[in-house]
Design a protein around this motif. Structure first.
Motif, PDB file in Angstrom:
ATOM      1  N   THR A 329     -31.086  10.920 -21.353  1.00  0.00           N
ATOM      2  CA  THR A 329     -31.484   9.924 -20.348  1.00  0.00           C
ATOM      3  C   THR A 329     -30.289   9.556 -19.460  1.00  0.00           C
ATOM      4  OG1 THR A 329     -33.142   9.122 -21.909  1.00  0.00           O
ATOM      5  CG2 THR A 329     -32.687   7.727 -20.023  1.00  0.00           C
ATOM      6  N   ILE A 330     -29.099   9.462 -20.057  1.00  0.00           N
ATOM      7  CA  ILE A 330     -27.891   9.214 -19.252  1.00  0.00           C
ATOM      8  C   ILE A 330     -27.695  10.357 -18.253  1.00  0.00           C
ATOM      9  CG2 ILE A 330     -25.355   9.078 -19.346  1.00  0.00           C
ATOM     10  CD1 ILE A 330     -25.720   7.685 -22.111  1.00  0.00           C
ATOM     11  N   PHE A 331     -27.877  11.587 -18.732  1.00  0.00           N
ATOM     12  CA  PHE A 331     -27.686  12.741 -17.843  1.00  0.00           C
ATOM     13  C   PHE A 331     -28.782  12.830 -16.772  1.00  0.00           C
ATOM     14  CE2 PHE A 331     -24.236  15.784 -19.139  1.00  0.00           C
ATOM     15  CZ  PHE A 331     -23.609  14.933 -20.032  1.00  0.00           C
ATOM     16  N   ALA A 332     -29.948  12.246 -17.029  1.00  0.00           N
ATOM     17  CA  ALA A 332     -30.962  12.182 -15.972  1.00  0.00           C
ATOM     18  C   ALA A 332     -30.428  11.297 -14.847  1.00  0.00           C
ATOM     19  CB  ALA A 332     -32.275  11.642 -16.520  1.00  0.00           C
ATOM     20  N   TRP A 333     -29.842  10.160 -15.208  1.00  0.00           N
ATOM     21  CA  TRP A 333     -29.253   9.253 -14.215  1.00  0.00           C
ATOM     22  C   TRP A 333     -28.075   9.896 -13.476  1.00  0.00           C
ATOM     23  CZ3 TRP A 333     -30.782   4.936 -11.888  1.00  0.00           C
ATOM     24  CH2 TRP A 333     -31.784   4.156 -12.489  1.00  0.00           C
ATOM     25  N   THR A 334     -27.179  10.537 -14.232  1.00  0.00           N
ATOM     26  CA  THR A 334     -26.003  11.122 -13.562  1.00  0.00           C
ATOM     27  C   THR A 334     -26.434  12.267 -12.642  1.00  0.00           C
ATOM     28  OG1 THR A 334     -25.607  12.494 -15.525  1.00  0.00           O
ATOM     29  CG2 THR A 334     -24.282  10.494 -15.304  1.00  0.00           C
ATOM     30  N   GLY A 335     -27.432  13.038 -13.066  1.00  0.00           N
ATOM     31  CA  GLY A 335     -27.923  14.126 -12.213  1.00  0.00           C
ATOM     32  C   GLY A 335     -28.451  13.572 -10.897  1.00  0.00           C
ATOM     33  N   ALA A 336     -29.239  12.490 -11.005  1.00  0.00           N
ATOM     34  CA  ALA A 336     -29.840  11.895  -9.808  1.00  0.00           C
ATOM     35  C   ALA A 336     -28.776  11.236  -8.923  1.00  0.00           C
ATOM     36  CB  ALA A 336     -30.900  10.882 -10.218  1.00  0.00           C
ATOM     37  N   LEU A 337     -27.837  10.541  -9.536  1.00  0.00           N
ATOM     38  CA  LEU A 337     -26.790   9.868  -8.755  1.00  0.00           C
ATOM     39  C   LEU A 337     -25.896  10.893  -8.041  1.00  0.00           C
ATOM     40  CD1 LEU A 337     -25.812   7.056 -11.297  1.00  0.00           C
ATOM     41  CD2 LEU A 337     -26.853   6.686  -9.037  1.00  0.00           C
ATOM     42  N   ARG A 338     -25.575  11.969  -8.765  1.00  0.00           N
ATOM     43  CA  ARG A 338     -24.722  12.999  -8.154  1.00  0.00           C
ATOM     44  C   ARG A 338     -25.440  13.630  -6.962  1.00  0.00           C
ATOM     45  NH1 ARG A 338     -24.178  16.026 -12.157  1.00  0.00           N
ATOM     46  NH2 ARG A 338     -22.193  15.328 -12.989  1.00  0.00           N
ATOM     47  N   LYS A 339     -26.726  13.914  -7.135  1.00  0.00           N
ATOM     48  CA  LYS A 339     -27.497  14.521  -6.042  1.00  0.00           C
ATOM     49  C   LYS A 339     -27.580  13.567  -4.852  1.00  0.00           C
ATOM     50  CE  LYS A 339     -29.177  17.895  -5.660  1.00  0.00           C
ATOM     51  NZ  LYS A 339     -28.606  19.033  -4.866  1.00  0.00           N
ATOM     52  N   ARG A 340     -27.796  12.269  -5.136  1.00  0.00           N
ATOM     53  CA  ARG A 340     -27.844  11.259  -4.071  1.00  0.00           C
ATOM     54  C   ARG A 340     -26.495  11.211  -3.337  1.00  0.00           C
ATOM     55  NH1 ARG A 340     -32.094  10.210  -1.709  1.00  0.00           N
ATOM     56  NH2 ARG A 340     -30.655  10.891  -0.114  1.00  0.00           N
ATOM     57  N   GLY A 341     -25.425  11.248  -4.121  1.00  0.00           N
ATOM     58  CA  GLY A 341     -24.078  11.221  -3.543  1.00  0.00           C
ATOM     59  C   GLY A 341     -23.828  12.429  -2.657  1.00  0.00           C
ATOM     60  N   GLU A 342     -24.329  13.570  -3.116  1.00  0.00           N
ATOM     61  CA  GLU A 342     -24.153  14.811  -2.366  1.00  0.00           C
ATOM     62  C   GLU A 342     -24.929  14.742  -1.045  1.00  0.00           C
ATOM     63  OE1 GLU A 342     -24.885  18.097  -5.162  1.00  0.00           O
ATOM     64  OE2 GLU A 342     -25.801  19.094  -3.418  1.00  0.00           O
ATOM     65  N   LEU A 343     -26.184  14.298  -1.107  1.00  0.00           N
ATOM     66  CA  LEU A 343     -27.014  14.257   0.098  1.00  0.00           C
ATOM     67  C   LEU A 343     -26.499  13.221   1.098  1.00  0.00           C
ATOM     68  CD1 LEU A 343     -30.590  14.514  -1.506  1.00  0.00           C
ATOM     69  CD2 LEU A 343     -29.314  16.325  -0.317  1.00  0.00           C
ATOM     70  N   ASP A 344     -25.990  12.099   0.562  1.00  0.00           N
ATOM     71  CA  ASP A 344     -25.543  11.018   1.449  1.00  0.00           C
ATOM     72  C   ASP A 344     -24.037  11.058   1.697  1.00  0.00           C
ATOM     73  OD1 ASP A 344     -28.148  10.277   1.360  1.00  0.00           O
ATOM     74  OD2 ASP A 344     -27.870   8.583  -0.010  1.00  0.00           O
ATOM     75  N   GLN A 345     -23.387  12.059   1.151  1.00  0.00           N
ATOM     76  CA  GLN A 345     -21.932  12.207   1.275  1.00  0.00           C
ATOM     77  C   GLN A 345     -21.187  10.957   0.825  1.00  0.00           C
ATOM     78  OE1 GLN A 345     -21.535  13.737   5.289  1.00  0.00           O
ATOM     79  NE2 GLN A 345     -21.989  15.783   4.529  1.00  0.00           N
ATOM     80  N   ILE A 346     -21.423  10.624  -0.442  1.00  0.00           N
ATOM     81  CA  ILE A 346     -20.690   9.510  -1.066  1.00  0.00           C
ATOM     82  C   ILE A 346     -19.892  10.095  -2.229  1.00  0.00           C
ATOM     83  CG2 ILE A 346     -20.879   7.191  -2.075  1.00  0.00           C
ATOM     84  CD1 ILE A 346     -23.724   7.052  -0.917  1.00  0.00           C
ATOM     85  N   PRO A 347     -18.677  10.563  -1.969  1.00  0.00           N
ATOM     86  CA  PRO A 347     -17.917  11.236  -3.029  1.00  0.00           C
ATOM     87  C   PRO A 347     -17.685  10.346  -4.257  1.00  0.00           C
ATOM     88  CG  PRO A 347     -16.620  11.073  -0.980  1.00  0.00           C
ATOM     89  CD  PRO A 347     -17.984  10.584  -0.667  1.00  0.00           C
ATOM     90  N   GLU A 348     -17.568   9.011  -4.047  1.00  0.00           N
ATOM     91  CA  GLU A 348     -17.323   8.124  -5.206  1.00  0.00           C
ATOM     92  C   GLU A 348     -18.512   8.149  -6.171  1.00  0.00           C
ATOM     93  OE1 GLU A 348     -17.613   6.075  -1.917  1.00  0.00           O
ATOM     94  OE2 GLU A 348     -16.049   7.559  -1.577  1.00  0.00           O
ATOM     95  N   LEU A 349     -19.704   8.309  -5.612  1.00  0.00           N
ATOM     96  CA  LEU A 349     -20.897   8.330  -6.459  1.00  0.00           C
ATOM     97  C   LEU A 349     -20.936   9.623  -7.280  1.00  0.00           C
ATOM     98  CD1 LEU A 349     -23.249   6.398  -6.923  1.00  0.00           C
ATOM     99  CD2 LEU A 349     -24.559   7.638  -5.188  1.00  0.00           C
ATOM    100  N   MET A 350     -20.549  10.716  -6.645  1.00  0.00           N
ATOM    101  CA  MET A 350     -20.496  11.997  -7.360  1.00  0.00           C
ATOM    102  C   MET A 350     -19.411  11.950  -8.433  1.00  0.00           C
ATOM    103  SD  MET A 350     -20.880  14.277  -3.936  1.00  0.00           S
ATOM    104  CE  MET A 350     -20.717  15.902  -4.625  1.00  0.00           C
ATOM    105  N   ALA A 351     -18.275  11.365  -8.088  1.00  0.00           N
ATOM    106  CA  ALA A 351     -17.169  11.283  -9.055  1.00  0.00           C
ATOM    107  C   ALA A 351     -17.573  10.388 -10.230  1.00  0.00           C
ATOM    108  CB  ALA A 351     -15.910  10.738  -8.376  1.00  0.00           C
ATOM    109  N   PHE A 352     -18.320   9.319  -9.934  1.00  0.00           N
ATOM    110  CA  PHE A 352     -18.780   8.438 -11.015  1.00  0.00           C
ATOM    111  C   PHE A 352     -19.692   9.198 -11.974  1.00  0.00           C
ATOM    112  CE2 PHE A 352     -22.009   5.752 -12.908  1.00  0.00           C
ATOM    113  CZ  PHE A 352     -21.220   4.848 -13.598  1.00  0.00           C
ATOM    114  N   ALA A 353     -20.600  10.004 -11.422  1.00  0.00           N
ATOM    115  CA  ALA A 353     -21.519  10.779 -12.265  1.00  0.00           C
ATOM    116  C   ALA A 353     -20.719  11.722 -13.169  1.00  0.00           C
ATOM    117  CB  ALA A 353     -22.498  11.558 -11.390  1.00  0.00           C
ATOM    118  N   ASP A 354     -19.721  12.371 -12.604  1.00  0.00           N
ATOM    119  CA  ASP A 354     -18.867  13.277 -13.401  1.00  0.00           C
ATOM    120  C   ASP A 354     -18.177  12.499 -14.525  1.00  0.00           C
ATOM    121  OD1 ASP A 354     -19.535  15.290 -11.671  1.00  0.00           O
ATOM    122  OD2 ASP A 354     -17.650  15.242 -10.541  1.00  0.00           O
ATOM    123  N   ARG A 355     -17.677  11.305 -14.168  1.00  0.00           N
ATOM    124  CA  ARG A 355     -16.905  10.515 -15.129  1.00  0.00           C
ATOM    125  C   ARG A 355     -17.800  10.021 -16.271  1.00  0.00           C
ATOM    126  NH1 ARG A 355     -14.344   5.252 -14.800  1.00  0.00           N
ATOM    127  NH2 ARG A 355     -15.400   4.828 -12.840  1.00  0.00           N
TER     128      ARG A 355
END
Ligand code: NAP
Ligand code: MG
Length: 402
Positions: A329-355
């Motif tokens: 379930t955590i990885f469902a959230w990180t997958g979605a947040l990373r994708k959102r970050g990628e589409l909206d170009q928010i590198p901090e959101l992608m980095a947060f998902a990785d972290r």
């Protein structure tokens, strides 16, 4: 520390039972303290689906088409027992089925690989992602028992009335027969979803059927994949440094066993049903499996591969301690947040998902885990944590990593 800002909301689909409890813990402990979380919230809990005559499920799928990315909690698919338990107006359909029908997607499932939970196949080093075609073949088959001697034929009557026939078999005694079908449009969207996901995750794509024996049926799958690949994807695959590889299904199975992993294996409906159970159990546990629905238009819906963990929920309701694994379930959230970050170009959101993913895995590798993993781990000094304490331990790991 300032919270990470989002520009576009995620479509949030809340769910049922133990996973609904985990959902809240994850948001409270791991997301809201770090992100100014923007979501378009839909309560797919069974009670609310019942109140809205299941309209909420349809609305959440339409919102996914609007915003592009959704995260979904596990939900109850009602059966007769649930109709009674929740006093339902109707035996509502599977939400996943409803959402999939609206988004027309393919589901990709991949194991979450972590040190200490070793796959049974010792040379598998990287995850193997299964992409299962979710329409037709034997799942929409029509069957007959043939009582005795006689002729069975396939008959196609075109709209203009012209008829084409093919002899299936001249029976001399009793037997059985089965008719299956598929639709080019469905195979085409399956192919595009697979090619898009391969590009998205930068992994090779394997596809296999039995086209040497099934010279029209399976061969059509092979041809459609090839035509779409050549026309739309060959150059992009080359640029991404990835490969599309077609082989026979028996050759594929042999190669999978000898491989290191790290690719997507596209399967026809039945092959995907069977092979995904083999892959997931060989990698360890359904609670360590990500699942994402990818539509041919490029919409994404992330979820866990397991259900609502009903047995744990009743313990929880009784005030007993639970040790439910929240990783998927955590990885469902990180997958979605990373994708959102990628589409909206928010590198901090992608980095947060990785972290957050790294912290989750490190917590397990440090020996802190839920009971299901403690039972199968090769690590020696293990602390079994309850559902909430495991999530808190991940938060501590993440804060220490920052
Ligand atoms: P389940 O929720 O996947 O749980 C089956 C068993 O697997 C659990 O009792 C538990 O074993 C173990 N398990 C699964 N996930 C776990 C986790 N995260 N942590 C620890 N153990 C875990 O399947 P179910 O009990 O057959 O189904 C319950 C409900 O889920 C049903 O109403 C079904 O309709 C729904 N469902 C939803 C989805 C979905 O929304 N995607 C998918 C499948 C099922 P132990 O009890 O031995 O600990
Ligand atoms: Mg199955």
């Amino acid at each position: 520390m300032e919270k990470i800002k989002m520009t576009t909301p995620l479509v949030e689909m809340d769910g049922d039972e133990m996973t609904r409890i985990l959902w809240k813990y994850i948001k409270d402990e791991l997301l809201l303290p770090y992100i100014d979380l923007k979501t378009d919230y839909y309560d797919l809990g069974l009670e609310h689906r019942n109140e809205t005559d299941d309209q909420v499920t349809v609305d959440s799928a339409l919102a996914t088409k609007k915003y592009g990315v959704a995260v979904k909690c596990a939900t109850i698919t009602p059966n007769a027992a649930r109709v009674e338990e929740y006093n339902l107006k109707e035996m509502w359909k599977s939400p996943n089925g409803t959402i999939r029908a609206i988004l027309d997607g393919t589901v990709f499932r991949a194991p979450i690989v972590v040190k200490g939970i070793e796959p049974c196949v010792k040379n598998w080093k990287k995850p193997i992602t299964i992409a299962r075609h979710a329409y037709g073949d034997v799942y929409k088959g029509v069957e007959m028992k043939i009582p005795g001697a006689g002729k069975v034929e396939l008959v196609y009557t075109a709209e203009d009335g012209s008829v084409e026939k093919e002899l299936v078999h001249e029976f001399r005694g009793a037997g059985i027969v089965q008719g299956t079908h598929n639709i080019n449009a469905s195979i085409e969207s399956f192919a595009r979803s697979c090619f898009n996901y391969a590009l998205d995750t930068k992994q090779d794509l394997w596809f296999a059927t039995k086209d040497t024996i099934s010279k029209k049926y399976d061969h059509t799958f092979k041809d459609i994949f090839r035509e779409i690949y050549d026309a739309e994807y060959a150059q992009r695959f080359e640029e991404a440094g990835i490969e599309y590889f077609y082989t026979l299904i028996d050759d594929a199975v042999a190669r999978v066993m000898k491989s290191e992993g790290g690719y997507i294996w596209a399967c026809k409906n039945y092959d995907g049903d069977v092979m995904s159970d083999m892959i997931s159990s060989a990698f360890g546990s359904l609670a360590m499996m990500t699942s994402v629905l990818v539509s041919p238009e490029g919409y994404f819906e992330y979820e866990a591969a397991h259900g609502t963990v009903q047995r744990h929920y009743y313990k929880y309701l009784n005030g007993e301690e639970t040790s439910t694994n929240s990783v998927a379930t955590i990885f469902a959230w990180t997958g979605a947040l990373r994708k959102r970050g990628e589409l909206d170009q928010i590198p901090e959101l992608m980095a947060f998902a990785d972290r957050l993913e790294a912290a989750t895995l490190k917590t397990i590798e440090d020996g802190k885990m839920t009971k299901d993993l403690a039972l199968i781990t090769s690590l020696e000094h293990v602390t079994v944590l309850n559902s909430l304490d495991f999530i808190k331990a991940i938060r501590e790991t993440m804060d220490a990593m920052a």
